[in-house]
Design a protein around this motif. Structure first.
Motif, PDB file in Angstrom:
ATOM      1  N   CYS A   1     -42.725 -12.833  13.682  1.00 33.52           N
ATOM      2  CA  CYS A   1     -43.849 -12.502  13.826  1.00 33.52           C
ATOM      3  C   CYS A   1     -44.000 -14.267  14.462  1.00 33.52           C
ATOM      4  O   CYS A   1     -43.733 -15.149  13.798  1.00 33.52           O
ATOM      5  CB  CYS A   1     -44.747 -11.818  12.396  1.00 33.52           C
ATOM      6  SG  CYS A   1     -46.876 -12.400  13.490  1.00 33.52           S
TER       7      CYS A   1
ATOM      8  N   ALA B   1     -49.012   0.295  13.800  1.00 29.51           N
ATOM      9  CA  ALA B   1     -49.162  -1.485  14.524  1.00 29.51           C
ATOM     10  C   ALA B   1     -49.790  -0.728  16.235  1.00 29.51           C
ATOM     11  O   ALA B   1     -49.897   0.598  16.589  1.00 29.51           O
ATOM     12  CB  ALA B   1     -48.333  -1.916  14.767  1.00 29.51           C
TER      13      ALA B   1
ATOM     14  N   LEU C   1     -41.012  -5.649  16.637  1.00 27.21           N
ATOM     15  CA  LEU C   1     -41.086  -4.921  15.823  1.00 27.21           C
ATOM     16  C   LEU C   1     -39.749  -3.883  15.393  1.00 27.21           C
ATOM     17  O   LEU C   1     -39.142  -3.559  16.903  1.00 27.21           O
ATOM     18  CB  LEU C   1     -41.935  -4.557  15.716  1.00 27.21           C
ATOM     19  CG  LEU C   1     -43.794  -4.510  15.556  1.00 27.21           C
ATOM     20  CD1 LEU C   1     -44.931  -3.840  15.841  1.00 27.21           C
ATOM     21  CD2 LEU C   1     -43.492  -5.658  13.951  1.00 27.21           C
TER      22      LEU C   1
ATOM     23  N   LEU D   1     -42.402 -12.526   9.122  1.00 30.59           N
ATOM     24  CA  LEU D   1     -41.408 -11.227   8.973  1.00 30.59           C
ATOM     25  C   LEU D   1     -42.088  -9.862   8.147  1.00 30.59           C
ATOM     26  O   LEU D   1     -43.059 -10.973   7.154  1.00 30.59           O
ATOM     27  CB  LEU D   1     -40.012 -12.062   8.612  1.00 30.59           C
ATOM     28  CG  LEU D   1     -40.139 -12.529   7.292  1.00 30.59           C
ATOM     29  CD1 LEU D   1     -39.528 -11.649   6.266  1.00 30.59           C
ATOM     30  CD2 LEU D   1     -38.578 -13.779   7.275  1.00 30.59           C
TER      31      LEU D   1
ATOM     32  N   ALA E   1     -45.498 -10.168  18.246  1.00 30.06           N
ATOM     33  CA  ALA E   1     -44.569  -9.697  17.213  1.00 30.06           C
ATOM     34  C   ALA E   1     -43.167  -9.449  17.447  1.00 30.06           C
ATOM     35  O   ALA E   1     -43.538  -8.614  18.706  1.00 30.06           O
ATOM     36  CB  ALA E   1     -45.219  -8.840  16.397  1.00 30.06           C
TER      37      ALA E   1
ATOM     38  N   GLY F   1     -45.318  -8.964   4.405  1.00 34.88           N
ATOM     39  CA  GLY F   1     -45.886  -9.510   4.588  1.00 34.88           C
ATOM     40  C   GLY F   1     -45.780 -11.016   4.187  1.00 34.88           C
ATOM     41  O   GLY F   1     -45.980 -11.136   3.464  1.00 34.88           O
TER      42      GLY F   1
ATOM     43  N   VAL G   1     -44.429  -2.894   8.331  1.00 31.84           N
ATOM     44  CA  VAL G   1     -46.315  -2.332   9.193  1.00 31.84           C
ATOM     45  C   VAL G   1     -46.111  -1.277   8.210  1.00 31.84           C
ATOM     46  O   VAL G   1     -44.826  -0.596   8.721  1.00 31.84           O
ATOM     47  CB  VAL G   1     -46.740  -2.963   9.970  1.00 31.84           C
ATOM     48  CG1 VAL G   1     -47.292  -4.710   9.953  1.00 31.84           C
ATOM     49  CG2 VAL G   1     -45.719  -3.234  11.049  1.00 31.84           C
TER      50      VAL G   1
ATOM     51  N   TRP H   1     -52.827  -7.390   9.375  1.00 29.82           N
ATOM     52  CA  TRP H   1     -51.424  -8.338   8.979  1.00 29.82           C
ATOM     53  C   TRP H   1     -52.710  -9.547  10.248  1.00 29.82           C
ATOM     54  O   TRP H   1     -52.691 -10.807   9.082  1.00 29.82           O
ATOM     55  CB  TRP H   1     -50.670  -7.629   9.945  1.00 29.82           C
ATOM     56  CG  TRP H   1     -49.289  -9.025  10.430  1.00 29.82           C
ATOM     57  CD1 TRP H   1     -49.754 -10.342  10.982  1.00 29.82           C
ATOM     58  CD2 TRP H   1     -48.389  -8.961  10.078  1.00 29.82           C
ATOM     59  NE1 TRP H   1     -48.476 -11.181  10.747  1.00 29.82           N
ATOM     60  CE2 TRP H   1     -47.408 -10.217  10.004  1.00 29.82           C
ATOM     61  CE3 TRP H   1     -47.843  -8.269   8.873  1.00 29.82           C
ATOM     62  CZ2 TRP H   1     -46.342 -10.358   9.733  1.00 29.82           C
ATOM     63  CZ3 TRP H   1     -46.771  -8.322   8.135  1.00 29.82           C
ATOM     64  CH2 TRP H   1     -45.839  -9.266   8.906  1.00 29.82           C
TER      65      TRP H   1
ATOM     66  N   GLU I   1     -40.237  -2.659  10.885  1.00 29.46           N
ATOM     67  CA  GLU I   1     -39.874  -3.417  10.696  1.00 29.46           C
ATOM     68  C   GLU I   1     -40.540  -4.682  11.495  1.00 29.46           C
ATOM     69  O   GLU I   1     -40.199  -4.503  12.544  1.00 29.46           O
ATOM     70  CB  GLU I   1     -38.223  -3.613  10.865  1.00 29.46           C
ATOM     71  CG  GLU I   1     -37.892  -3.461   9.132  1.00 29.46           C
ATOM     72  CD  GLU I   1     -37.893  -3.682   8.086  1.00 29.46           C
ATOM     73  OE1 GLU I   1     -37.724  -5.158   7.839  1.00 29.46           O
ATOM     74  OE2 GLU I   1     -38.149  -3.114   7.469  1.00 29.46           O
ATOM     75  N   VAL I   2     -41.422  -6.230  10.718  1.00 29.88           N
ATOM     76  CA  VAL I   2     -41.060  -7.071  11.530  1.00 29.88           C
ATOM     77  C   VAL I   2     -40.361  -8.063  11.667  1.00 29.88           C
ATOM     78  O   VAL I   2     -39.944  -8.825  10.470  1.00 29.88           O
ATOM     79  CB  VAL I   2     -42.722  -8.165  11.029  1.00 29.88           C
ATOM     80  CG1 VAL I   2     -43.433  -9.106  12.092  1.00 29.88           C
ATOM     81  CG2 VAL I   2     -44.299  -6.602  10.721  1.00 29.88           C
TER      82      VAL I   2
ATOM     83  N   THR J   1     -51.332 -13.522  17.960  1.00 29.06           N
ATOM     84  CA  THR J   1     -50.047 -13.198  16.800  1.00 29.06           C
ATOM     85  C   THR J   1     -49.177 -12.084  18.216  1.00 29.06           C
ATOM     86  O   THR J   1     -49.591 -11.413  19.245  1.00 29.06           O
ATOM     87  CB  THR J   1     -50.781 -12.497  16.057  1.00 29.06           C
ATOM     88  OG1 THR J   1     -51.699 -12.929  15.109  1.00 29.06           O
ATOM     89  CG2 THR J   1     -49.743 -11.740  14.843  1.00 29.06           C
TER      90      THR J   1
ATOM     91  N   LEU K   1     -49.324  -8.774  18.738  1.00 28.68           N
ATOM     92  CA  LEU K   1     -49.483  -8.022  17.259  1.00 28.68           C
ATOM     93  C   LEU K   1     -51.625  -7.264  18.014  1.00 28.68           C
ATOM     94  O   LEU K   1     -51.831  -8.804  16.897  1.00 28.68           O
ATOM     95  CB  LEU K   1     -49.362  -7.970  16.467  1.00 28.68           C
ATOM     96  CG  LEU K   1     -49.246  -7.496  15.053  1.00 28.68           C
ATOM     97  CD1 LEU K   1     -48.523  -6.192  15.364  1.00 28.68           C
ATOM     98  CD2 LEU K   1     -48.259  -8.251  14.527  1.00 28.68           C
TER      99      LEU K   1
END
Length: 139
Positions: free
Chosen positions: A75, A49, A94, A43, A92, A114, A46, A22, A71-72, A90, A106
């Motif tokens: 972000c 992570a 999740l 969004l 996020a 993504g 992934v 990502w 799920e993101v 970054t 993240l």
């Protein structure tokens, strides 16, 4: 508070490649397009992570790895120069299938899907060491 006005130079809508990292893909976009400063939101989902939490007492990051699909839900972050290279700071939120949420910095994640919006600025932003927080901050 430190602030300055910035002027938007370019805007991008991005679809990340499945199986790629990502954050690394954001940094690759910045390098390819010569972006020295930007703000982004995104969004998606992934496959795994690594999330970091900054311990304010020790001034060190604690890493937690999640080897599961997530799920993101949100972000957000910025891109700035760090030691001559683009760095995508970054964060996020999740979520798991149960709806439980995980959140933090993240550091790495394998993309399932993504989508991001990136707004690049004319003015470069450079990360420099801040003595108070022991972090590399921009402005």
């Amino acid at each position: 508070m430190h602030y300055r006005e910035v002027t938007t130079e370019q805007e991008f809508c991005c679809r990340l490649e499945t199986g790629g990292d990502w954050r690394a893909q954001l940094e690759e976009l910045a390098a390819d397009e010569g972006i020295e400063a930007a703000w982004f939101t995104g969004l998606g989902a992934v496959q795994d992570a690594e999330v970091w939490f900054y311990d304010q007492e020790t001034c060190e990051y604690d890493a937690v790895t999640f080897d599961e699909p997530l799920e993101v839900a949100a972000c957000v972050g910025n891109i700035a120069d760090l030691d001559g290279e683009p760095f995508a700071h970054t964060h996020a939120v999740l979520s798991r299938p149960s709806g439980g949420a995980l959140a933090g910095h993240l550091d790495a994640a394998t993309v399932w899907a993504g989508e991001l919006y990136v707004r690049a600025f004319e003015e470069p932003l450079v990360r420099e060491h801040d003595e108070t927080t022991d972090l590399d901050l921009w402005l």
